[in-house]
Enzyme design. Sequence first.
Site, short mmCIF file in Angstrom:
data_model
loop_
_atom_site.label_atom_id
_atom_site.label_comp_id
_atom_site.label_asym_id
_atom_site.label_seq_id
_atom_site.Cartn_x
_atom_site.Cartn_y
_atom_site.Cartn_z
N LYS A 118 0.81 -0.96 -0.03
CA LYS A 118 0.23 0.18 -0.17
C LYS A 118 0.93 1.23 0.14
O LYS A 118 0.49 2.32 -0.65
CB LYS A 118 -1.03 0.02 1.33
CG LYS A 118 -2.06 0.98 1.22
CD LYS A 118 -2.96 0.72 2.56
CE LYS A 118 -3.42 2.25 2.88
NZ LYS A 118 -3.56 2.20 4.20
N LYS A 202 -21.21 -9.37 3.10
CA LYS A 202 -20.74 -10.18 4.28
C LYS A 202 -20.73 -9.07 5.34
O LYS A 202 -20.24 -7.86 5.62
CB LYS A 202 -19.11 -10.41 3.93
CG LYS A 202 -18.65 -11.20 5.22
CD LYS A 202 -17.07 -11.74 5.18
CE LYS A 202 -16.79 -12.22 6.38
NZ LYS A 202 -15.23 -12.33 6.35
N LYS A 205 -17.47 -5.10 10.41
CA LYS A 205 -17.31 -3.93 11.06
C LYS A 205 -16.83 -2.78 9.84
O LYS A 205 -17.45 -1.76 9.90
CB LYS A 205 -16.31 -3.93 11.99
CG LYS A 205 -16.78 -3.61 13.45
CD LYS A 205 -15.55 -3.54 14.38
CE LYS A 205 -14.21 -4.16 13.93
NZ LYS A 205 -13.27 -4.03 15.01
#
Length: 334
Positions: A118, A202, A205
């Site tokens: 990243k 799905k 959180k």
Amino acid sequence: MCMKKVITGIKPTGTIHVGNYAGAIKPALQFLESDEYTPLYFIANMHALNTVTDAELLRKQTLEIAATWLALGLNPTQSLFYCQSDIPELFELNWILANLTPKGLMNRAHAYKALVDKNTTMGLHRDDGVNMGLFNYPILMSADILLFDADLVPVGKDQIQHIEIARDLAQTFNQKYGETFASPEGYIEKDVAILPGLDGRKMSKSYNNVIPLFSEAAQLNKLIKQVKTDSSLPHEAKDPNTSPLFTLYQAFAKDDEVLNMREHFRNGIGWGAVKDAVFEVMNRELTIPREQFQNLVSKPKEIEDILQDGATKARMIAKEKLIQIKERVGLLHI
Ligand code: TRP
């Protein structure tokens, strides 16, 4: 009789939702019924330090996660239930293992590698925002497993690489210093329920679509009302296999109820009635644990006593093992 050991670490991060319950907690609790395995379930609060840096929050989440497992039926007399930070022997083994761990192996560990990728994409330094807690995470996790000679480690798919690292380190140690550690196996439950969240994706959180496990009944009902449906009208036949509500129902209903519900879908049950049924089966299963959870969190001292008791028992195993390890490595003087 030689019981096998099954170990799992639970990170105290965030509110537990029904997806965690059906996908991870319920399958893990099944080992309590087994007379083949001794379960070791611990709260991985040292691992959580990497993401939870608010002391009050870490304390709260640790107690809540302990209360959650206890409320759902984890019986501390049938298992070892403890908190990672109460086992100092882990950190001695962590250091010993660190000296056997090639840095290159850690460079390839997925959580670190994902962050490096990243950073690279974003044009940042490869190690931007990387601390040694994150980098060393797999070593501590190996210590968690190896110190107790665990045979089986039930985990999600993303953790399999960590188990392989633990096996690698066990093997390296055994080759260098003589047979010391058991070789742990990762275990992924096959038919594990993956529950959809409010939006049909799905439950997670990070999607902000969760149903908290211990929502009060009224709140639970309200959330279930929000679960996405298609626009078919009452009386129109519906496909259970593509319906998030059906998947939720299935996770909480009995087999014959599920069969009946399938039939109702075919006969064109209205979405409102499905939602009522989902609420009914969920609330039926969760009412008692919810009460127990509330009761436990109001008595943190009781939870702490249970954890301390678990730590005392776990340390008896850990201390003995650590003496053997230090002996092998040459850390005992005579
Ligand atoms: N890394 C695991 C997770 O993120 C938690 C964990 C820490 C664990 N130590 C462990 C799991 C040892 C199994 C065994 O879910």
